[in-house]
Design a protein around this motif. Structure first.
Motif, short mmCIF file in Angstrom:
data_model
loop_
_atom_site.label_atom_id
_atom_site.label_comp_id
_atom_site.label_asym_id
_atom_site.label_seq_id
_atom_site.Cartn_x
_atom_site.Cartn_y
_atom_site.Cartn_z
N SER A 1 0.87 -1.18 0.00
CA SER A 1 0.00 0.00 0.00
C SER A 1 0.90 1.23 0.00
O SER A 1 2.07 1.15 0.40
CB SER A 1 -0.91 0.03 1.23
OG SER A 1 -1.77 -1.08 1.24
N ASP B 1 0.49 7.71 2.76
CA ASP B 1 0.25 9.07 2.27
C ASP B 1 1.12 10.07 3.02
O ASP B 1 1.80 9.74 4.00
CB ASP B 1 -1.24 9.43 2.30
CG ASP B 1 -1.79 9.64 3.70
OD1 ASP B 1 -1.00 9.87 4.64
OD2 ASP B 1 -3.03 9.59 3.86
N LEU C 1 4.32 -1.10 3.21
CA LEU C 1 4.04 0.26 2.73
C LEU C 1 5.20 0.76 1.87
O LEU C 1 6.35 0.38 2.09
CB LEU C 1 3.86 1.21 3.92
CG LEU C 1 2.66 0.95 4.83
CD1 LEU C 1 2.77 1.78 6.10
CD2 LEU C 1 1.35 1.28 4.11
N ASN D 1 -4.11 10.28 -1.70
CA ASN D 1 -5.21 9.95 -0.81
C ASN D 1 -6.51 9.95 -1.61
O ASN D 1 -6.87 10.95 -2.24
CB ASN D 1 -5.30 10.97 0.33
CG ASN D 1 -6.29 10.56 1.40
OD1 ASN D 1 -7.48 10.38 1.14
ND2 ASN D 1 -5.81 10.43 2.62
N LEU E 1 -8.37 -1.51 -5.31
CA LEU E 1 -8.66 -1.98 -3.95
C LEU E 1 -9.49 -3.26 -3.97
O LEU E 1 -9.79 -3.82 -2.91
CB LEU E 1 -9.41 -0.89 -3.17
CG LEU E 1 -8.60 0.35 -2.79
CD1 LEU E 1 -9.51 1.41 -2.17
CD2 LEU E 1 -7.49 0.00 -1.82
N TYR F 1 -12.58 -2.60 3.26
CA TYR F 1 -11.43 -2.02 2.54
C TYR F 1 -10.58 -1.21 3.52
O TYR F 1 -10.77 0.00 3.69
CB TYR F 1 -11.92 -1.13 1.39
CG TYR F 1 -12.83 -1.87 0.43
CD1 TYR F 1 -12.31 -2.72 -0.53
CD2 TYR F 1 -14.22 -1.75 0.54
CE1 TYR F 1 -13.14 -3.42 -1.39
CE2 TYR F 1 -15.07 -2.44 -0.32
CZ TYR F 1 -14.52 -3.27 -1.29
OH TYR F 1 -15.34 -3.97 -2.14
N THR G 1 -7.56 -0.02 3.45
CA THR G 1 -6.84 1.13 2.90
C THR G 1 -7.76 2.33 2.77
O THR G 1 -7.39 3.46 3.08
CB THR G 1 -6.24 0.78 1.52
OG1 THR G 1 -5.32 -0.29 1.68
CG2 THR G 1 -5.51 1.99 0.92
N GLN H 1 -8.27 3.74 6.19
CA GLN H 1 -7.08 4.44 6.66
C GLN H 1 -6.95 5.81 5.99
O GLN H 1 -6.67 6.81 6.65
CB GLN H 1 -5.83 3.61 6.37
CG GLN H 1 -4.51 4.26 6.80
CD GLN H 1 -4.46 4.54 8.29
OE1 GLN H 1 -4.88 3.73 9.10
NE2 GLN H 1 -3.96 5.72 8.66
N HIS H 2 -7.19 5.87 4.68
CA HIS H 2 -7.14 7.14 3.96
C HIS H 2 -8.20 8.10 4.50
O HIS H 2 -7.96 9.30 4.61
CB HIS H 2 -7.36 6.91 2.47
CG HIS H 2 -6.13 6.46 1.74
ND1 HIS H 2 -5.89 6.76 0.43
CD2 HIS H 2 -5.06 5.75 2.14
CE1 HIS H 2 -4.74 6.26 0.05
NE2 HIS H 2 -4.22 5.62 1.08
#
Length: 597
Positions: A112, A115, A178, A384, A419, A467, A469, A472-473
């Motif tokens: 991933s 950001d 990451l 992002n 994703l 999801y 990711t 997290q975003h």
């Protein structure tokens, strides 16, 4: 049918560069129509494509430049469906890492992107044990060359601590699968180096590769492109820039010479130039010619050629009076010289000085607006997903924005697909239609975006918990935004939480620009006001090539101006202890008849 243009659209130098066959190494002076030439070259090469399998690849320094060039190509009526244009990081991610990541051991189990906000937060935490050494995440910049990692930090008292911080940083990234921006380049390079099929496949797709701002390109980026070029005798390379504006050396910028480029790519080149400056007056061109390190040809040819420019240099104003002096210069340009605010730019070498200056000038000159650092409610984090969605959420549907919003929608859908979402029969038009249907009566910017995102998720039947990711975003986006809005409110910008303030981020700028020297590269203004021109800032105190770097930075500053240029080396700015910064030596050594102002 090849793309054609009228004689008055391009000058002979520009036309020659556009129609030149083979590989081109183009040196373009400031204001010479570099972007225009690059745009016409792209349009010309697209018009020559005869099969759906061939593409044109254009690599730009910023996403904004990519958007601008694509829109210009489309406005000229040229089909851009076989054009890929974007930054080197976007290219490496989309065309190298995503298709071939399984060949890279560190990525084979999945990855991933971290950001910018999470990266900064992680580095801040890792720097805490070295607080006494004043090590911050700003000291932890790095870049890769073909032989490995290089630190941007040159401060001897901090280097060892920075090495430890970065060792822990890379361990954390590896453990959590990451990668950051620099690792995108490193892994793309490693994939091409060890996998000839990948390079060969790319060489078979791209018949033309164009690189803008070559002087800011990193050595690793040349290697990535060279692996592709060496796999095809049919791919042409067009590279354009200005070595005098190579001000990213400390971050790995590599203004390659023609001989080195020939060796690296194995190609022969036509060396060409754009020497006509259509931006600045003769007086301004004459001034920045004093800092022309590579002695390139520059001739003032624009409509403002004969303008009676003010070029002043102030070494006497004190730091305490600096805001009042800059306010005076701004008002004089607007009131006495009829220059509109959006054509004025205020520049300093470091961001840390600009946020405060921007706010103080806003208070001193409340009748004008300022577009600068510390004034936006959330970061432009292009990786992002929720930032990408916010671009659509905060812009109104209109004919002028349609193509851009369609492109944004496509990017978002690609991210969703990556994703693992299955969005069968849901295209970018459907996504835009869904976004446009969301109507909210909410005046708080953060609340508006929370509600907009929630409504969009509901309309698309997306379960966020499936999801990680995406979740997290989402968390990162709002943590960063809330932190910024709180800081702005603390500093007296009460309207920062309003939805109107949020929308300003994607509107065309109308106020006075406040930026760093690095931030204004490629821009131009009727009046430029530059302060902080002090030895230790210009050049930076840790710069090993200090005087050469100072010369390039002064060249960039002065060549942004069309009409008037105001340079300031203020007195009384403390360095450390009882020492104070003095004027930039290259400025003192410049023999020029300045105006009294």
């Amino acid at each position: 049918m090849n793309f054609a243009w009228d004689d008055d659209e391009l000058n002979p130098e520009q036309s020659a560069a556009v129609i030149q066959n083979g590989n081109v190494f183009l040196i373009a002076c400031p204001g010479s129509g570099k972007t225009r030439t690059l745009t016409y070259k792209i349009a010309y090469e697209l018009s020559k494509i005869t099969t759906h399998r061939d593409f044109v690849l254009a690599i730009t320094y910023t996403n904004r430049a990519a958007d601008e060039i694509r829109e210009r190509v489309e406005d000229m009526g040229v089909d851009a469906s076989q054009l890929w244009i974007g930054t080197i990081h976007s290219f490496c991610l989309e065309w190298i890492i995503k298709p071939y990541y399984i060949y890279e051991p560190d990525l084979a189990q999945g990855y991933s992107l971290i950001d910018l906000y999470d990266r900064e937060k992680l580095l801040e935490e890792l720097c805490l044990p070295y607080k006494l050494l004043k090590v911050t995440f700003h000291d932890c910049d790095f870049y890769f060359t073909p032989d490995g990692l290089h630190l941007a930090c040159k401060n001897g008292s901090k280097v060892n601590a920075v090495k430890v911080v970065l060792t822990e940083y890379f361990k954390y990234l590896k453990k959590h699968r990451l990668i950051d921006f620099e690792l995108i380049l490193w892994y793309a390079f490693d994939i091409l180096k060890n996998n000839q099929i990948a390079a060969k496949n790319l060489a078979g797709i791209f018949r033309n590769i164009l690189v803008d701002e070559y002087q800011d390109t990193k050595e690793l980026q040349y290697e990535i492109v060279s692996y592709i070029l060496r796999k095809s005798s049919a791919t042409n390379f067009f590279i354009v820039g200005d070595p005098n504006q190579a001000i990213y050396d400390s971050l790995g910028g590599y203004p390659i010479g023609l001989d080195d480029l020939k060796i690296k790519t194995g190609l022969d080149f036509h060396q060409m130039e754009l020497s006509k400056n259509y931006r600045s007056s003769e007086r301004v061109v004459s001034y920045f010619g004093n800092f022309n390190l590579y002695k390139t040809n520059i001739e003032a040819c624009g409509k403002d050629k004969g303008y009676q420019s003010i070029v002043s240099y102030d070494r006497e104003v004190s730091k305490d009076k600096l805001v009042l002096e800059i306010a005076r210069i701004v008002k004089h340009n607007i009131v006495e010289l009829a220059i509109v605010p959006r054509q004025i730019c205020i520049i300093a070498p470091w961001w840390v000085h600009l946020a405060s200056m921007c706010r103080k000038l806003s208070a001193e000159l409340p009748e004008y607006t300022f577009d600068g650092p510390g004034m936006v409610p959330f970061a432009r984090d292009v990786e992002n997903i929720w930032y990408k969605i916010s671009r659509i959420a905060l812009t109104e549907p209109s004919p002028g924005m349609y193509i851009r919003r369609m492109r944004w929608a496509k990017e978002i859908l690609v991210d969703f697909e990556n994703l693992g979402m299955h969005l069968d029969n849901f295209n970018n038009k459907d996504f835009l239609r869904t976004c446009n249907s969301i109507k909210l009566d909410e005046h708080d910017g953060i609340s508006y975006l929370r509600d907009f995102f929630a409504a969009l998720i509901a309309e698309m039947s997306i379960d966020l918990e499936c999801y990680p990711t995406l979740m997290q975003h989402h968390q990162t986006f709002f943590e960063s935004s809330e932190k910024r809005v709180a800081q702005l409110a603390k500093e007296g910008i009460a309207e920062a939480s309003d939805i109107k303030y949020f929308r300003k981020l994607f509107e065309n700028r109308t106020g006075i620009t406040v930026s760093t020297i690095h931030g204004v590269k490629g821009a131009e203004f009727d009046a430029v006001i530059a302060y902080g021109l002090l030895e230790g800032m210009v050049p930076h105190f840790s710069d090993a090539n200090g005087q050469e770097s100072a010369q390039k930075m002064l060249y960039v500053v002065a060549s942004r101006a069309r009409k008037n240029l105001f340079l300031i080396s203020e007195v009384g700015r403390k360095r450390y202890g009882n020492e104070f910064y003095g004027p930039t030596r290259k400025l003192i050594d410049c023999n020029f008849r300045y105006d009294n102002f």
